[in-house]
Design a protein around this motif. Structure first.
Motif, PDB file in Angstrom:
ATOM      1  N   TYR A  71      -8.380   4.080  -8.767  1.00  0.00           N
ATOM      2  CA  TYR A  71      -7.141   4.573  -8.148  1.00  0.00           C
ATOM      3  C   TYR A  71      -7.167   4.337  -6.634  1.00  0.00           C
ATOM      4  O   TYR A  71      -6.181   3.862  -6.058  1.00  0.00           O
ATOM      5  CB  TYR A  71      -6.944   6.065  -8.431  1.00  0.00           C
ATOM      6  CG  TYR A  71      -5.663   6.603  -7.832  1.00  0.00           C
ATOM      7  CD1 TYR A  71      -4.469   6.527  -8.540  1.00  0.00           C
ATOM      8  CD2 TYR A  71      -5.646   7.133  -6.546  1.00  0.00           C
ATOM      9  CE1 TYR A  71      -3.280   6.987  -7.977  1.00  0.00           C
ATOM     10  CE2 TYR A  71      -4.470   7.588  -5.978  1.00  0.00           C
ATOM     11  CZ  TYR A  71      -3.288   7.519  -6.699  1.00  0.00           C
ATOM     12  OH  TYR A  71      -2.117   7.964  -6.129  1.00  0.00           O
ATOM     13  N   SER A  72      -8.297   4.650  -6.004  1.00  0.00           N
ATOM     14  CA  SER A  72      -8.412   4.495  -4.546  1.00  0.00           C
ATOM     15  C   SER A  72      -8.226   3.041  -4.127  1.00  0.00           C
ATOM     16  O   SER A  72      -7.537   2.747  -3.138  1.00  0.00           O
ATOM     17  CB  SER A  72      -9.786   5.002  -4.085  1.00  0.00           C
ATOM     18  OG  SER A  72      -9.977   4.756  -2.712  1.00  0.00           O
ATOM     19  N   GLU A  75      -4.599   2.082  -4.547  1.00  0.00           N
ATOM     20  CA  GLU A  75      -3.816   2.723  -3.485  1.00  0.00           C
ATOM     21  C   GLU A  75      -3.912   1.933  -2.177  1.00  0.00           C
ATOM     22  O   GLU A  75      -2.903   1.685  -1.503  1.00  0.00           O
ATOM     23  CB  GLU A  75      -4.315   4.151  -3.284  1.00  0.00           C
ATOM     24  CG  GLU A  75      -3.504   4.968  -2.281  1.00  0.00           C
ATOM     25  CD  GLU A  75      -4.046   6.375  -2.154  1.00  0.00           C
ATOM     26  OE1 GLU A  75      -3.233   7.318  -2.139  1.00  0.00           O
ATOM     27  OE2 GLU A  75      -5.291   6.544  -2.064  1.00  0.00           O
ATOM     28  N   GLN A  76      -5.133   1.516  -1.825  1.00  0.00           N
ATOM     29  CA  GLN A  76      -5.326   0.710  -0.612  1.00  0.00           C
ATOM     30  C   GLN A  76      -4.602  -0.631  -0.727  1.00  0.00           C
ATOM     31  O   GLN A  76      -3.978  -1.099   0.226  1.00  0.00           O
ATOM     32  CB  GLN A  76      -6.812   0.482  -0.363  1.00  0.00           C
ATOM     33  CG  GLN A  76      -7.577   1.724   0.026  1.00  0.00           C
ATOM     34  CD  GLN A  76      -9.059   1.445   0.207  1.00  0.00           C
ATOM     35  OE1 GLN A  76      -9.475   0.842   1.190  1.00  0.00           O
ATOM     36  NE2 GLN A  76      -9.881   1.877  -0.748  1.00  0.00           N
ATOM     37  N   VAL A  78      -1.989  -1.358  -2.534  1.00  0.00           N
ATOM     38  CA  VAL A  78      -0.539  -1.154  -2.444  1.00  0.00           C
ATOM     39  C   VAL A  78      -0.107  -1.035  -0.985  1.00  0.00           C
ATOM     40  O   VAL A  78       0.880  -1.650  -0.558  1.00  0.00           O
ATOM     41  CB  VAL A  78      -0.101   0.093  -3.242  1.00  0.00           C
ATOM     42  CG1 VAL A  78       1.345   0.466  -2.916  1.00  0.00           C
ATOM     43  CG2 VAL A  78      -0.245  -0.148  -4.740  1.00  0.00           C
ATOM     44  N   LYS A  79      -0.857  -0.270  -0.199  1.00  0.00           N
ATOM     45  CA  LYS A  79      -0.519  -0.093   1.225  1.00  0.00           C
ATOM     46  C   LYS A  79      -0.522  -1.432   1.959  1.00  0.00           C
ATOM     47  O   LYS A  79       0.390  -1.736   2.740  1.00  0.00           O
ATOM     48  CB  LYS A  79      -1.511   0.871   1.886  1.00  0.00           C
ATOM     49  CG  LYS A  79      -1.300   2.326   1.512  1.00  0.00           C
ATOM     50  CD  LYS A  79      -2.345   3.217   2.175  1.00  0.00           C
ATOM     51  CE  LYS A  79      -2.180   4.667   1.760  1.00  0.00           C
ATOM     52  NZ  LYS A  79      -3.254   5.530   2.318  1.00  0.00           N
ATOM     53  N   LEU A 128       2.460   5.551  -7.785  1.00  0.00           N
ATOM     54  CA  LEU A 128       1.135   6.171  -7.761  1.00  0.00           C
ATOM     55  C   LEU A 128       1.268   7.691  -7.764  1.00  0.00           C
ATOM     56  O   LEU A 128       2.153   8.243  -7.108  1.00  0.00           O
ATOM     57  CB  LEU A 128       0.373   5.737  -6.504  1.00  0.00           C
ATOM     58  CG  LEU A 128       0.157   4.228  -6.309  1.00  0.00           C
ATOM     59  CD1 LEU A 128      -0.492   3.962  -4.961  1.00  0.00           C
ATOM     60  CD2 LEU A 128      -0.684   3.652  -7.427  1.00  0.00           C
ATOM     61  N   ASP A 129       0.385   8.362  -8.479  1.00  0.00           N
ATOM     62  CA  ASP A 129       0.346   9.817  -8.503  1.00  0.00           C
ATOM     63  C   ASP A 129      -1.070  10.260  -8.168  1.00  0.00           C
ATOM     64  O   ASP A 129      -1.973  10.177  -9.016  1.00  0.00           O
ATOM     65  CB  ASP A 129       0.764  10.349  -9.871  1.00  0.00           C
ATOM     66  CG  ASP A 129       0.909  11.872  -9.885  1.00  0.00           C
ATOM     67  OD1 ASP A 129       0.233  12.539  -9.076  1.00  0.00           O
ATOM     68  OD2 ASP A 129       1.691  12.387 -10.703  1.00  0.00           O
ATOM     69  N   ALA A 130      -1.269  10.715  -6.941  1.00  0.00           N
ATOM     70  CA  ALA A 130      -2.610  11.086  -6.468  1.00  0.00           C
ATOM     71  C   ALA A 130      -3.132  12.345  -7.151  1.00  0.00           C
ATOM     72  O   ALA A 130      -4.345  12.583  -7.164  1.00  0.00           O
ATOM     73  CB  ALA A 130      -2.590  11.278  -4.954  1.00  0.00           C
ATOM     74  N   TYR A 133      -4.273  10.774 -10.613  1.00  0.00           N
ATOM     75  CA  TYR A 133      -4.905   9.447 -10.538  1.00  0.00           C
ATOM     76  C   TYR A 133      -4.254   8.486 -11.529  1.00  0.00           C
ATOM     77  O   TYR A 133      -4.937   7.743 -12.239  1.00  0.00           O
ATOM     78  CB  TYR A 133      -6.419   9.515 -10.797  1.00  0.00           C
ATOM     79  CG  TYR A 133      -7.179  10.293  -9.764  1.00  0.00           C
ATOM     80  CD1 TYR A 133      -7.242   9.868  -8.439  1.00  0.00           C
ATOM     81  CD2 TYR A 133      -7.856  11.467 -10.104  1.00  0.00           C
ATOM     82  CE1 TYR A 133      -7.936  10.586  -7.478  1.00  0.00           C
ATOM     83  CE2 TYR A 133      -8.564  12.199  -9.156  1.00  0.00           C
ATOM     84  CZ  TYR A 133      -8.591  11.750  -7.841  1.00  0.00           C
ATOM     85  OH  TYR A 133      -9.281  12.468  -6.901  1.00  0.00           O
ATOM     86  N   VAL A 135      -1.293   5.433 -12.466  1.00  0.00           N
ATOM     87  CA  VAL A 135      -0.591   4.272 -11.921  1.00  0.00           C
ATOM     88  C   VAL A 135       0.453   3.841 -12.942  1.00  0.00           C
ATOM     89  O   VAL A 135       0.159   3.723 -14.133  1.00  0.00           O
ATOM     90  CB  VAL A 135      -1.565   3.105 -11.652  1.00  0.00           C
ATOM     91  CG1 VAL A 135      -0.824   1.922 -11.025  1.00  0.00           C
ATOM     92  CG2 VAL A 135      -2.715   3.555 -10.749  1.00  0.00           C
TER      93      VAL A 135
END
Length: 319
Positions: A71-72, A75-76, A78-79, A128-130, A133, A135
């Protein structure tokens, strides 16, 4: 200075992974290889089952819960994709699968096929849902591909594992991603010497030697995966806007950075930016350095505070 080294190797991620230590440590080496295999199994899109494949198979249907490390990393990615949409896009998967460069069945797709697949590459359709976790790829047919950054992420994990074993001098090579820990005990000045491959050489000849301390070295080049058709070279570094391989003045770009993940990200971005815009970007981000190898056989070095370079091939000229 250390007089001996210990090299451990395994074939993982489709390449030879090597670890050089200066005290023998079978347990640390095996922990490293086991961890790489576990992460490869989670991140690959080249096998029927993985956490990333689970996300892709559920595109347009439902969110998929993944492990925190996966997930991390997503997430990176995607940013970065949202910030550098013109040059880096983790949602490029449908285009990659269409071309199949580096795999059986590679082809030059027709323009209509490319146009259709580009409709499925907008990173804004990744939800994303933190908290869970999870996607979710909102459109059926979307595919994320972490191939551009997985090795960098894994190399940084390996460094962390080695530190847990109190190993602070080592060199990790994940086939194109080289990460050096600390100062080299085998050279008086403490520099690690890492070969920079000459593009399209048949016997892995070197264009030069990159000398660094405690840095990552990552190279992206058009010679890594490509095919020729009608005297045109088609390589694996895509323009996310057109769906075609990028065509600029570069044969390769090598990034020297503090982390291997940064190296992966910026080798892709700076290849897309090209020499002029890439050099301008680097001058504002001096913690990153680059070696540009151009098709006209010149070499451009940017931000040399973080490394030194020894030219070995007289076919090239440093400008």
């Amino acid at each position: 200075m250390a007089s001996s080294s210990y090299k451990y190797t395994q074939t993982l991620m489709g390449t030879e992974v090597s670890l050089i230590l200066f005290e023998p440590d079978e347990i640390a080496a095996q922990t490293v290889f086991n961890s790489i295999k576990i992460l490869e199994d989670k991140l690959t899109v080249n096998r029927p089952e993985s956490e990333v494949m689970s996300i892709n198979l559920a595109a347009g249907q439902h969110p998929v819960k993944v492990s925190p490390p996966v997930y991390s990393l997503i997430e990176q990615a995607v940013k970065v994709s949202l910030h550098f949409t013109d040059y880096f896009n983790l949602a490029i998967g449908p285009v990659v699968k269409l071309w199949k460069i580096g795999f059986k069945g590679y082809q030059v797709p027709n323009s209509e096929q490319i146009k259709q697949q580009l409709l499925l590459t907008n990173p804004r359709y990744i939800e994303l849902d933190a908290n869970t976790y999870s996607v979710f790829l909102k459109k059926a047919g979307m595919k994320i591909d972490l191939g551009a950054i997985a090795k960098g992420y894994i190399a940084d994990v390996v460094k962390h594992i080695l530190h847990q074993y109190h190993i602070y001098q080592a060199i990790i090579n994940l086939g194109g991603n080289v990460l050096t820990l600390g100062h080299s005990p085998i050279n008086d000045n403490g520099y690690w010497h890492v070969g920079l491959r000459k593009p399209f050489s048949h016997h892995n000849e070197l264009a030069g030697i990159v000398k660094v301390k405690n840095k990552s070295i990552v190279t992206s080049g058009i010679y890594e995966r490509f095919f020729m058709q009608n005297d045109i070279l088609y390589h694996h570094i895509f323009n996310p806007l057109t769906g075609y391989p990028l065509n600029n003045e570069l044969e390769s770009v090598t990034i020297i950075s503090n982390t291997s993940l940064e190296g992966d990200i910026y080798s892709t971005i700076l290849y897309g930016l090209g020499v002029l815009k890439g050099s301008e970007y680097l001058k504002k981000n001096r913690h990153l350095s680059a070696i540009f190898l151009l098709k006209n056989k010149t070499i451009k070095l940017v931000n040399c505070d973080n490394f030194s370079f020894q030219l070995l091939d007289d076919e090239y000229e440093i400008v």
